[in-house]
Every structure is written in structure tokens, then in C-alpha cells.
Scaffold this active site. Structure first.
Site, short mmCIF file in Angstrom:
data_model
loop_
_atom_site.label_atom_id
_atom_site.label_comp_id
_atom_site.label_asym_id
_atom_site.label_seq_id
_atom_site.Cartn_x
_atom_site.Cartn_y
_atom_site.Cartn_z
CG HIS A 193 0.59 6.25 -0.95
ND1 HIS A 193 -0.46 7.01 -1.41
CD2 HIS A 193 0.13 5.61 0.14
CE1 HIS A 193 -1.51 6.84 -0.62
NE2 HIS A 193 -1.18 5.98 0.33
CG HIS A 198 -1.79 1.20 1.38
ND1 HIS A 198 -3.17 1.15 1.32
CD2 HIS A 198 -1.48 2.50 1.57
CE1 HIS A 198 -3.66 2.37 1.47
NE2 HIS A 198 -2.65 3.22 1.64
CD GLU A 199 1.72 3.60 3.65
OE1 GLU A 199 2.04 4.72 3.20
OE2 GLU A 199 0.59 3.38 4.14
ZN ZN Z 1 -2.50 5.34 1.78
#
Ligand code: ZN
Length: 190
Positions: free
Chosen positions: A148, A144-145
Site C-alpha cells: 500500500h 500486503h500492507e
Molecule cells: Zn489492503
């Protein structure tokens, strides 16, 4: 001091972050950014915060899941880590569904498929190479990170029919978890 977290629709969330040299990582500006990102993540609270979420288009993210601090997160502890210029290698591509939210999509959650296990090569807060192997929840947080840092959000990968406000999520949680359990039983995962 806390940093302002930008919300979905801000163009910085869709840019590929700039990589950092060791010299840049050790600079007072980046060292201070790391400290402020840690404080901002803990205050939110969140289990991760990526530089684009605070308006900095850089390949830098912090993660931490302190189970002692967050109720109901037993067995999910993730030590504080700074991850810079990461490269992700999938080591178990079996897609696992799991609930995700994002500080930049405030107030919402959805079920998102992620690879079960990944290996991440990156630099730490001192610019030293690190290799992290993670499975399950930790692998999800990392994916998830790191997304980004490449301009991607969980809403790009979610099952859109599971997208929900957090208010509705808690209202219907009991129902949902029974449904999930039945689903997993059918898949023979338990
Ligand atoms: Zn996020």
C-alpha cells in the site's frame, strides 16, 4: 473518532507515500494519526491499515491480528505494530498462495501469491529502527500492507480467476477448501 477508509479508484491508493523523519513521527499530528489508524483498524475490523487507505500519502502502516478478538484465527496472532519507511527483503522467495481481502476493496477476496518469508527494516512509532522477520501469515500481512505504501494493491498480484465477492466466498468455502487441500497434497506440502 474513526477515519474514513477510501476505496479502490481513489488516486491516493496509487501514489508512493512520502517517508517520515523522526521529528515528523514524534509530532502530535503523526502520533494522533497512529492512534486513529489503530482505532479505525480495530473497528473495521482489519489486520492492517496503511496511511494511504485513510487518504494520507505517507509510508506508515499499522498491523495487528488479535486472535482472541477474532474467531477462527488461532495461531495467527500478530502483535500491534507501527511500521514506518519500511524496506522489505525477501528471505524465502517460495510463492505461497493465500486468501486476501482489503478494506479498500471492500466486499471482495482473492488468492494472492506472496513470498514465504521476509525481513523488514523500518522505524517504529517513536522513530526507532526495528527489524522484523516474518513467515507465512505474518509475512503475508506485512507484504500486503507495505505494498500500500508504494501504490500497490493485492488485485495487482492476485490470481484473477479466484477473485470473488465475500458472499460467494462463504457460500462456496467448503468446496474451495477441499480443492485447496487437494492442490496442496499434489504439491506435497502436507
Ligand atoms: Zn489492503
Amino acid at each position: 473518532m474513526l477515519l474514513k477508509i477510501v476505496q479502490v479508484g481513489h488516486p491516493v491508493l496509487r501514489r508512493v507515500g512520502k517517508t517520515l523523519t523522526k521529528r515528523e513521527i514524534l509530532s502530535p499530528r503523526i502520533q494522533q494519526l497512529i492512534e486513529l489508524m489503530r482505532e479505525t483498524m480495530r473497528d473495521a475490523p482489519g489486520v492492517g491499515l496503511a496511511a494511504p487507505q485513510v487518504g494520507e500519502s505517507l509510508q506508515l502502516t499499522v498491523i495487528e491480528d488479535d486472535a482472541g478478538r477474532r474467531e477462527g484465527a488461532a495461531g495467527k496472532r500478530l502483535p500491534f505494530r507501527v511500521i514506518i519507511n519500511p524496506k522489505v527483503e525477501v528471505i524465502d522467495s517460495a510463492a505461497v498462495m493465500g486468501l486476501e481481502g482489503c478494506l479498500s476493496v471492500a466486499g471482495f477476496s482473492a488468492q494472492v501469491p506472496r513470498a514465504r518469508a521476509v525481513r523488514v527494516q523500518a522505524l517504529d512509532h517513536r522513530g526507532r529502527p526495528v527489524k522484523i522477520e516474518a513467515r507465512g501469515w505474518q509475512a503475508r500481512v506485512l507484504q500486503h500492507e507495505i505494498d500500500h505504501l508504494f501504490g500497490r494493491l493485492y488485485i495487482d498480484r492476485m490470481d484473477p480467476r479466484t477473485f470473488t465477492t465475500n458472499e460467494n466466498l462463504s457460500r462456496h468455502l467448503a468446496e474451495a477448501s477441499v480443492g485447496e487441500l487437494e492442490h496442496e497434497l499434489r504439491l506435497g506440502k502436507r
